[in-house]
Scaffold this motif. Structure first.
Motif, PDB file in Angstrom:
ATOM      1  N   LEU A   1      13.645 -11.475  -7.875  1.00  0.00           N
ATOM      2  CA  LEU A   1      12.936 -12.583  -8.338  1.00  0.00           C
ATOM      3  C   LEU A   1      11.627 -12.688  -8.614  1.00  0.00           C
ATOM      4  CD1 LEU A   1      13.242 -15.652  -9.230  1.00  0.00           C
ATOM      5  CD2 LEU A   1      13.080 -16.391  -6.646  1.00  0.00           C
ATOM      6  N   ILE A   2      10.946 -11.850  -7.577  1.00  0.00           N
ATOM      7  CA  ILE A   2       9.575 -11.381  -7.909  1.00  0.00           C
ATOM      8  C   ILE A   2       9.107 -10.813  -9.034  1.00  0.00           C
ATOM      9  CG2 ILE A   2       7.363 -10.441  -6.756  1.00  0.00           C
ATOM     10  CD1 ILE A   2       8.375 -11.460  -4.079  1.00  0.00           C
ATOM     11  N   LEU A   3       9.865  -9.889  -9.404  1.00  0.00           N
ATOM     12  CA  LEU A   3       9.677  -8.945 -10.614  1.00  0.00           C
ATOM     13  C   LEU A   3       9.987  -9.709 -11.820  1.00  0.00           C
ATOM     14  CD1 LEU A   3      11.152  -5.672  -9.186  1.00  0.00           C
ATOM     15  CD2 LEU A   3       8.913  -6.184  -9.547  1.00  0.00           C
ATOM     16  N   GLU A   4      10.941 -10.637 -11.809  1.00  0.00           N
ATOM     17  CA  GLU A   4      11.060 -11.624 -12.935  1.00  0.00           C
ATOM     18  C   GLU A   4       9.685 -12.355 -13.303  1.00  0.00           C
ATOM     19  OE1 GLU A   4      14.587 -13.969 -12.245  1.00  0.00           O
ATOM     20  OE2 GLU A   4      15.945 -12.060 -11.946  1.00  0.00           O
TER      21      GLU A   4
ATOM     22  N   GLY B   1       0.702  -8.931   1.785  1.00  0.00           N
ATOM     23  CA  GLY B   1       1.269  -9.643   0.462  1.00  0.00           C
ATOM     24  C   GLY B   1       0.605  -9.184  -0.654  1.00  0.00           C
ATOM     25  N   ALA B   2      -0.832  -8.839  -0.895  1.00  0.00           N
ATOM     26  CA  ALA B   2      -1.709  -8.370  -1.947  1.00  0.00           C
ATOM     27  C   ALA B   2      -1.219  -6.998  -2.116  1.00  0.00           C
ATOM     28  CB  ALA B   2      -2.969  -8.745  -1.507  1.00  0.00           C
ATOM     29  N   VAL B   3      -1.101  -6.238  -0.933  1.00  0.00           N
ATOM     30  CA  VAL B   3      -0.707  -4.674  -0.991  1.00  0.00           C
ATOM     31  C   VAL B   3       0.919  -4.709  -1.825  1.00  0.00           C
ATOM     32  CG1 VAL B   3      -0.272  -2.790   0.101  1.00  0.00           C
ATOM     33  CG2 VAL B   3      -2.355  -4.130   0.865  1.00  0.00           C
ATOM     34  N   ARG B   4       1.603  -5.562  -1.484  1.00  0.00           N
ATOM     35  CA  ARG B   4       3.058  -5.344  -1.879  1.00  0.00           C
ATOM     36  C   ARG B   4       2.673  -5.983  -3.479  1.00  0.00           C
ATOM     37  NH1 ARG B   4       5.636  -8.214   3.192  1.00  0.00           N
ATOM     38  NH2 ARG B   4       5.959  -6.349   4.644  1.00  0.00           N
TER      39      ARG B   4
ATOM     40  N   LEU C   1       0.801  -5.347  -5.732  1.00  0.00           N
ATOM     41  CA  LEU C   1       0.024  -4.122  -6.369  1.00  0.00           C
ATOM     42  C   LEU C   1       1.046  -3.149  -6.498  1.00  0.00           C
ATOM     43  CD1 LEU C   1      -3.551  -3.959  -5.394  1.00  0.00           C
ATOM     44  CD2 LEU C   1      -2.605  -5.086  -7.513  1.00  0.00           C
ATOM     45  N   LYS C   2       1.695  -2.867  -5.480  1.00  0.00           N
ATOM     46  CA  LYS C   2       2.817  -1.742  -5.160  1.00  0.00           C
ATOM     47  C   LYS C   2       4.095  -2.050  -6.556  1.00  0.00           C
ATOM     48  CE  LYS C   2       6.112   0.272  -2.206  1.00  0.00           C
ATOM     49  NZ  LYS C   2       6.874   0.237  -0.780  1.00  0.00           N
ATOM     50  N   TRP C   3       4.099  -3.542  -6.548  1.00  0.00           N
ATOM     51  CA  TRP C   3       5.289  -3.899  -7.616  1.00  0.00           C
ATOM     52  C   TRP C   3       4.564  -4.262  -9.006  1.00  0.00           C
ATOM     53  CZ3 TRP C   3       6.984  -7.961  -3.182  1.00  0.00           C
ATOM     54  CH2 TRP C   3       7.874  -7.296  -2.247  1.00  0.00           C
TER      55      TRP C   3
ATOM     56  N   GLY D   1      -7.186 -13.685   3.169  1.00  0.00           N
ATOM     57  CA  GLY D   1      -6.748 -13.283   4.284  1.00  0.00           C
ATOM     58  C   GLY D   1      -7.642 -12.462   5.530  1.00  0.00           C
ATOM     59  N   ASP D   2      -7.194 -12.232   6.581  1.00  0.00           N
ATOM     60  CA  ASP D   2      -8.097 -11.571   7.382  1.00  0.00           C
ATOM     61  C   ASP D   2      -7.970  -9.979   7.198  1.00  0.00           C
ATOM     62  OD1 ASP D   2      -5.672 -10.980   8.963  1.00  0.00           O
ATOM     63  OD2 ASP D   2      -6.221 -12.816  10.256  1.00  0.00           O
ATOM     64  N   PHE D   3      -6.687  -9.606   6.722  1.00  0.00           N
ATOM     65  CA  PHE D   3      -6.086  -8.298   6.298  1.00  0.00           C
ATOM     66  C   PHE D   3      -6.162  -7.328   7.882  1.00  0.00           C
ATOM     67  CE2 PHE D   3      -7.951 -10.135   2.476  1.00  0.00           C
ATOM     68  CZ  PHE D   3      -6.992  -9.817   1.496  1.00  0.00           C
ATOM     69  N   ASP D   4      -5.654  -8.186   8.768  1.00  0.00           N
ATOM     70  CA  ASP D   4      -5.562  -7.518   9.965  1.00  0.00           C
ATOM     71  C   ASP D   4      -4.308  -6.503  10.164  1.00  0.00           C
ATOM     72  OD1 ASP D   4      -3.955  -9.655  10.391  1.00  0.00           O
ATOM     73  OD2 ASP D   4      -4.455 -10.128  12.306  1.00  0.00           O
ATOM     74  N   SER D   5      -3.479  -6.815   8.995  1.00  0.00           N
ATOM     75  CA  SER D   5      -2.025  -6.119   8.994  1.00  0.00           C
ATOM     76  C   SER D   5      -2.072  -4.885   8.313  1.00  0.00           C
ATOM     77  CB  SER D   5      -0.800  -7.084   8.743  1.00  0.00           C
ATOM     78  OG  SER D   5      -0.848  -7.540   7.601  1.00  0.00           O
ATOM     79  N   ILE D   6      -3.297  -4.738   7.594  1.00  0.00           N
ATOM     80  CA  ILE D   6      -3.014  -3.519   6.736  1.00  0.00           C
ATOM     81  C   ILE D   6      -4.297  -2.424   6.976  1.00  0.00           C
ATOM     82  CG2 ILE D   6      -2.431  -4.717   4.762  1.00  0.00           C
ATOM     83  CD1 ILE D   6      -5.159  -4.657   3.606  1.00  0.00           C
ATOM     84  N   ASP D   7      -4.249  -1.008   6.542  1.00  0.00           N
ATOM     85  CA  ASP D   7      -5.159  -0.401   7.098  1.00  0.00           C
ATOM     86  C   ASP D   7      -6.463  -0.127   6.201  1.00  0.00           C
ATOM     87  OD1 ASP D   7      -4.656   1.364   4.951  1.00  0.00           O
ATOM     88  OD2 ASP D   7      -2.989   2.432   6.196  1.00  0.00           O
ATOM     89  N   LYS D   8      -7.472   0.578   6.742  1.00  0.00           N
ATOM     90  CA  LYS D   8      -8.718   0.654   5.676  1.00  0.00           C
ATOM     91  C   LYS D   8      -8.469   1.195   4.625  1.00  0.00           C
ATOM     92  CE  LYS D   8     -11.775   1.222   9.813  1.00  0.00           C
ATOM     93  NZ  LYS D   8     -12.943   1.989  10.482  1.00  0.00           N
ATOM     94  N   GLU D   9      -7.445   2.221   4.077  1.00  0.00           N
ATOM     95  CA  GLU D   9      -7.418   2.787   2.976  1.00  0.00           C
ATOM     96  C   GLU D   9      -6.548   1.569   1.822  1.00  0.00           C
ATOM     97  OE1 GLU D   9      -4.736   6.216   0.921  1.00  0.00           O
ATOM     98  OE2 GLU D   9      -5.266   6.533   3.250  1.00  0.00           O
ATOM     99  N   GLU D  10      -5.647   0.921   2.637  1.00  0.00           N
ATOM    100  CA  GLU D  10      -5.128  -0.299   1.682  1.00  0.00           C
ATOM    101  C   GLU D  10      -6.237  -1.195   1.496  1.00  0.00           C
ATOM    102  OE1 GLU D  10      -0.542  -0.467   3.339  1.00  0.00           O
ATOM    103  OE2 GLU D  10      -2.138  -1.098   4.795  1.00  0.00           O
ATOM    104  N   LEU D  11      -6.985  -1.559   2.439  1.00  0.00           N
ATOM    105  CA  LEU D  11      -7.951  -2.359   1.990  1.00  0.00           C
ATOM    106  C   LEU D  11      -9.020  -2.169   0.781  1.00  0.00           C
ATOM    107  CD1 LEU D  11      -9.358  -5.204   2.564  1.00  0.00           C
ATOM    108  CD2 LEU D  11     -10.672  -4.416   4.491  1.00  0.00           C
TER     109      LEU D  11
END
Length: 217
Positions: A18-21, A33-36, A38-40, A49-59
């Motif tokens: 649905l998201i890709l549609e 969610g922002a990383v995902r 871009l991946k898609w 967000g506070d981006f505490d669930s992603i690593d420095k490279e992803e940020l």
């Protein structure tokens, strides 16, 4: 105009097809969610967000790719999902669809389910939907309504999130007549009897959930 918000909840609950549609629609990425997105291949209007669930490279990847990114400290007045809603409202949409906000931690789920009742977000209550692989949650204020069955959804639930008066399920499989309650209550596992069914209530806020069982592994 519809705006979509992707929060960083469990990816297995996110309906990627649905998201890709909706790839060419407006998106807001919240935390992971922002990383995902871009991946898609989806570039959100903004990442928040506070981006505490992603690593420095992803940020760093987000900062290099996106024109707008708002980074907040983990100790803040708003949850990441609330921040996503705030920026969605700034676009003055006709509809807000939130993905990735269900599944996983129960405290997160409850916070998100009750979010549209908060004063800041209540003007958009009836325009907000939470969507995952098994559920679509919509919100209603008092009135009489016709609801249409969504494809692949079997069950229909009516959940009063506040005190409710006069809830009537007119033609569902398990009808209800003029029911009232002072406490939250969930009428679960009901079903459509036709493509379009009807319900009504006189006061309060009701969430209507169309849902299905998980796919067998």
């Amino acid at each position: 105009m519809r705006i979509n918000v992707l929060v960083g909840g469990p990816v297995e609950m996110v309906p990627t097809e649905l998201i890709l549609e909706r790839k060419n629609e407006k998106w807001i990425g919240v935390d992971r969610g922002a990383v995902r997105l871009l991946k898609w291949g989806i570039k959100p209007l903004i990442a928040v967000g506070d981006f505490d669930s992603i690593d420095k490279e992803e940020l760093l990847g987000l900062e290099d790719t996106l024109e707008k990114i708002k980074i907040y400290p983990p100790e803040k007045d708003y949850t990441d999902t609330q921040l996503g809603m705030k920026f969605a409202i700034n676009e003055n949409p006709d509809e807000i669809n939130v993905f990735g906000a269900t599944g996983g931690r129960l405290d997160h789920l409850l916070a998100n389910l009750f979010l549209p009742l908060q004063e800041e977000f209540k003007p958009y209550l009836t325009r907000t939907k939470f969507i995952d692989c098994q559920n679509v949650v919509s919100y209603y204020l008092p009135g009489e309504y016709t609801i249409s069955k969504l494809p692949a959804m079997k069950y229909l639930a009516f959940v009063n999130l506040t005190p409710v008066r006069g809830l009537t399920l007119k033609d569902e499989k398990y009808p209800l007549e003029n029911w009232s309650s002072q406490i939250p209550f969930s009428w679960t596992s009901n079903e459509f009897t036709a493509v379009n069914n009807h319900f009504a209530f006189r006061s309060g806020v009701v969430a209507v959930i169309q849902c299905n069982d998980p796919l067998k592994q």
